[in-house]
Design a protein around this motif. Structure first.
Motif, mmCIF file in Angstrom:
data_model
loop_
_atom_site.group_PDB
_atom_site.id
_atom_site.type_symbol
_atom_site.label_atom_id
_atom_site.label_comp_id
_atom_site.label_asym_id
_atom_site.label_seq_id
_atom_site.Cartn_x
_atom_site.Cartn_y
_atom_site.Cartn_z
ATOM 1 N N CYS A 71 -19.233 -10.168 -55.033
ATOM 2 C CA CYS A 71 -19.142 -11.620 -54.837
ATOM 3 C C CYS A 71 -19.789 -12.044 -53.524
ATOM 4 O O CYS A 71 -20.460 -13.078 -53.459
ATOM 5 C CB CYS A 71 -17.683 -12.068 -54.871
ATOM 6 S SG CYS A 71 -16.989 -12.222 -56.529
ATOM 7 N N VAL A 72 -19.583 -11.261 -52.474
ATOM 8 C CA VAL A 72 -20.223 -11.573 -51.197
ATOM 9 C C VAL A 72 -21.740 -11.590 -51.352
ATOM 10 O O VAL A 72 -22.424 -12.524 -50.891
ATOM 11 C CB VAL A 72 -19.807 -10.562 -50.117
ATOM 12 C CG1 VAL A 72 -20.723 -10.650 -48.907
ATOM 13 C CG2 VAL A 72 -18.367 -10.805 -49.689
ATOM 14 N N LEU A 73 -22.286 -10.576 -52.017
ATOM 15 C CA LEU A 73 -23.738 -10.526 -52.156
ATOM 16 C C LEU A 73 -24.236 -11.629 -53.085
ATOM 17 O O LEU A 73 -25.306 -12.211 -52.844
ATOM 18 C CB LEU A 73 -24.182 -9.152 -52.664
ATOM 19 C CG LEU A 73 -25.683 -8.879 -52.573
ATOM 20 C CD1 LEU A 73 -26.219 -9.131 -51.164
ATOM 21 C CD2 LEU A 73 -25.988 -7.453 -52.998
ATOM 22 N N ALA A 74 -23.490 -11.954 -54.130
ATOM 23 C CA ALA A 74 -23.870 -13.076 -54.990
ATOM 24 C C ALA A 74 -23.899 -14.372 -54.189
ATOM 25 O O ALA A 74 -24.825 -15.189 -54.315
ATOM 26 C CB ALA A 74 -22.904 -13.191 -56.164
ATOM 27 N N GLY A 88 -31.203 -18.880 -52.094
ATOM 28 C CA GLY A 88 -31.952 -19.395 -53.239
ATOM 29 C C GLY A 88 -32.572 -18.293 -54.072
ATOM 30 O O GLY A 88 -33.567 -18.517 -54.762
ATOM 31 N N GLN A 89 -31.959 -17.097 -54.055
ATOM 32 C CA GLN A 89 -32.534 -15.938 -54.737
ATOM 33 C C GLN A 89 -31.642 -15.377 -55.836
ATOM 34 O O GLN A 89 -31.854 -14.251 -56.275
ATOM 35 C CB GLN A 89 -32.839 -14.844 -53.719
ATOM 36 C CG GLN A 89 -33.935 -15.217 -52.735
ATOM 37 C CD GLN A 89 -34.392 -14.037 -51.910
ATOM 38 O OE1 GLN A 89 -33.928 -12.912 -52.086
ATOM 39 N NE2 GLN A 89 -35.311 -14.274 -51.006
ATOM 40 N N ALA A 90 -30.670 -16.130 -56.287
ATOM 41 C CA ALA A 90 -29.804 -15.650 -57.365
ATOM 42 C C ALA A 90 -30.353 -16.113 -58.707
ATOM 43 O O ALA A 90 -30.586 -17.304 -58.903
ATOM 44 C CB ALA A 90 -28.385 -16.173 -57.178
ATOM 45 N N PRO A 91 -30.580 -15.200 -59.652
ATOM 46 C CA PRO A 91 -31.062 -15.616 -60.977
ATOM 47 C C PRO A 91 -30.083 -16.586 -61.638
ATOM 48 O O PRO A 91 -28.863 -16.483 -61.454
ATOM 49 C CB PRO A 91 -31.136 -14.293 -61.752
ATOM 50 C CG PRO A 91 -31.197 -13.231 -60.714
ATOM 51 C CD PRO A 91 -30.415 -13.742 -59.545
ATOM 52 N N ASP A 92 -30.622 -17.519 -62.402
ATOM 53 C CA ASP A 92 -29.775 -18.506 -63.078
ATOM 54 C C ASP A 92 -28.803 -17.855 -64.054
ATOM 55 O O ASP A 92 -27.729 -18.390 -64.311
ATOM 56 C CB ASP A 92 -30.647 -19.518 -63.818
ATOM 57 C CG ASP A 92 -31.444 -20.412 -62.862
ATOM 58 O OD1 ASP A 92 -31.042 -20.513 -61.689
ATOM 59 O OD2 ASP A 92 -32.464 -20.979 -63.303
ATOM 60 N N ASP A 93 -29.194 -16.709 -64.610
ATOM 61 C CA ASP A 93 -28.364 -16.056 -65.620
ATOM 62 C C ASP A 93 -27.590 -14.871 -65.071
ATOM 63 O O ASP A 93 -27.200 -13.968 -65.814
ATOM 64 C CB ASP A 93 -29.228 -15.602 -66.801
ATOM 65 C CG ASP A 93 -30.240 -14.518 -66.412
ATOM 66 O OD1 ASP A 93 -30.491 -14.350 -65.198
ATOM 67 O OD2 ASP A 93 -30.747 -13.846 -67.325
ATOM 68 N N LEU A 94 -27.336 -14.854 -63.759
ATOM 69 C CA LEU A 94 -26.696 -13.689 -63.154
ATOM 70 C C LEU A 94 -25.313 -13.437 -63.743
ATOM 71 O O LEU A 94 -24.936 -12.285 -63.989
ATOM 72 C CB LEU A 94 -26.602 -13.855 -61.639
ATOM 73 C CG LEU A 94 -26.136 -12.623 -60.851
ATOM 74 C CD1 LEU A 94 -27.072 -11.441 -61.090
ATOM 75 C CD2 LEU A 94 -26.052 -12.942 -59.356
ATOM 76 N N ARG A 111 -32.862 -11.301 -46.878
ATOM 77 C CA ARG A 111 -33.100 -12.441 -45.986
ATOM 78 C C ARG A 111 -34.418 -12.300 -45.248
ATOM 79 O O ARG A 111 -35.215 -13.249 -45.164
ATOM 80 C CB ARG A 111 -31.957 -12.577 -44.983
ATOM 81 C CG ARG A 111 -32.113 -13.788 -44.064
ATOM 82 C CD ARG A 111 -30.926 -13.972 -43.130
ATOM 83 N NE ARG A 111 -31.096 -15.198 -42.368
ATOM 84 C CZ ARG A 111 -31.721 -15.277 -41.195
ATOM 85 N NH1 ARG A 111 -32.212 -14.161 -40.634
ATOM 86 N NH2 ARG A 111 -31.850 -16.421 -40.565
ATOM 87 N N GLU A 112 -34.680 -11.118 -44.713
ATOM 88 C CA GLU A 112 -35.909 -10.937 -43.946
ATOM 89 C C GLU A 112 -37.137 -11.046 -44.844
ATOM 90 O O GLU A 112 -38.138 -11.678 -44.479
ATOM 91 C CB GLU A 112 -35.876 -9.593 -43.215
ATOM 92 C CG GLU A 112 -37.036 -9.421 -42.256
ATOM 93 C CD GLU A 112 -36.765 -8.376 -41.199
ATOM 94 O OE1 GLU A 112 -37.677 -7.568 -40.954
ATOM 95 O OE2 GLU A 112 -35.667 -8.371 -40.611
ATOM 96 N N ARG A 113 -37.072 -10.467 -46.026
ATOM 97 C CA ARG A 113 -38.226 -10.521 -46.933
ATOM 98 C C ARG A 113 -38.427 -11.910 -47.515
ATOM 99 O O ARG A 113 -39.517 -12.225 -47.997
ATOM 100 C CB ARG A 113 -38.065 -9.483 -48.039
ATOM 101 C CG ARG A 113 -38.174 -8.064 -47.507
ATOM 102 C CD ARG A 113 -38.258 -7.017 -48.591
ATOM 103 N NE ARG A 113 -38.466 -5.689 -48.013
ATOM 104 C CZ ARG A 113 -38.618 -4.580 -48.716
ATOM 105 N NH1 ARG A 113 -38.581 -4.629 -50.044
ATOM 106 N NH2 ARG A 113 -38.804 -3.420 -48.124
ATOM 107 N N ALA A 114 -37.398 -12.746 -47.459
ATOM 108 C CA ALA A 114 -37.541 -14.137 -47.888
ATOM 109 C C ALA A 114 -38.143 -15.013 -46.801
ATOM 110 O O ALA A 114 -38.332 -16.218 -47.008
ATOM 111 C CB ALA A 114 -36.181 -14.698 -48.300
#
Length: 289
Positions: free
Chosen positions: A140-143, A150-156, A55-58
């Motif tokens: 699941c929490v981290l996903a 807005g940082q989850a890869p589409d193919d996760l 979050r901070e780096r985003a």
């Protein structure tokens, strides 16, 4: 098949639901610019650490992660708590002491005291677990939180399926010492992977920021060691290889790579004749008197 093995295998579908929930912007999660504290215990703490760095780096705002028992008396705009059981004493105490600070809890069981302690509750009931050892709830929490950023890869989800199907590193089960290395947000994943081996397999395991490994800890590496890299760090591979240690690094997303580490913990427990569903001296929730 153990409960924990079933729960590990269920992660692709559980992640799908978590990603959808996170993308839907559930009420209570931090808003851009807020100064946020994230708390948890054990596995939940390591997910909190990963999220705080992401979050901070985003550029979303200053974000700190603490063990629930060590939350300092600082002023934050929001307090986020991660608790699978919803009953962990230290988490409930921290939420109760938050005063007028908005609080949100992510839990697998909303029918617990955490629903009264937090202003907002985000329930991940689909990720609840029977095993003492946490796997799918934490990922699941981290996903969910990555999707909210807005940082989850589409193919996760597909990467999680690959992590389940990929063989474990050859020779990993014969090693006696296990070291996990990460940088940035993957440092929390490295600490979580080491915890999984300690909990499930009673294994000697440790975790470090990757570039710190050469500043002393590498002296322990030898032919009985496995050194696991989360997210690359190719510049270290030659140094570690010279020690005789087995190394593993993958192109998978680090969260998917954590699934491989979970599998290693369970398989190592089985080779040692241990029950990974019932680790020694542990319970599903720590409730203090």
């Amino acid at each position: 098949m153990t409960h924990v093995l079933r729960e590990i295998a269920s992660q692709p579908e559980c992640w799908r639901q978590a990603l959808e929930l996170g993308a839907a912007d559930p009420a209570g999660l931090p808003e851009t610019g807020e100064r946020v504290a994230v708390i948890g215990c054990g596995t939940s703490l390591y997910m909190a650490q990963a999220y705080a760095t992401l979050r901070e780096r985003a550029g979303q705002g200053e974000t700190d992660a603490f063990p629930a028992s060590e939350l300092p008396p600082r002023r934050y705009d929001r307090l986020v708590a991660i608790t699978r059981s919803g009953t962990t004493t230290e988490v409930l105490h921290a939420l109760g002491a938050a005063g007028d600070v908005p609080t949100v809890a992510l839990t697998a069981d909303p029918a617990t005291p955490v629903s009264a302690a937090a202003r907002t509750v985000i329930a991940l009931e689909f990720a609840d677990e029977r095993s003492v050892v946490q796997t799918r709830f934490a990922t699941c929490v981290l996903a969910l939180l990555r999707a909210h950023l807005g940082q989850a890869p589409d193919d996760l989800v597909a990467q999680a399926e690959t992590a389940l199907a990929t063989p474990l590193p050859e020779g990993a089960l014969t090693r006696r010492r296990f070291t996990f290395l990460g940088r940035g947000w993957t440092g929390g994943l490295a600490r979580e992977a080491a915890l999984k081996l300690r909990e499930a397999a009673l294994a000697w395991s440790e975790a470090y920021p990757a570039l710190e490994y050469r500043h002393g800890p590498i002296s322990l590496a030898d032919e009985e060691s496995l050194v696991w890299f989360f997210g690359g760090q190719e510049e270290l591979l030659d140094d570690v290889a010279r020690t005789g240690a087995l190394t593993t690094v993958t192109a998978l997303d680090p969260l998917a790579d954590l699934v491989r580490a979970q599998r290693l913990a369970v398989e190592l427990a089985r080779t040692r004749g241990l029950d990974p569903d019932n680790p020694r001296n542990l319970t599903r929730s720590v409730i203090l008197p």
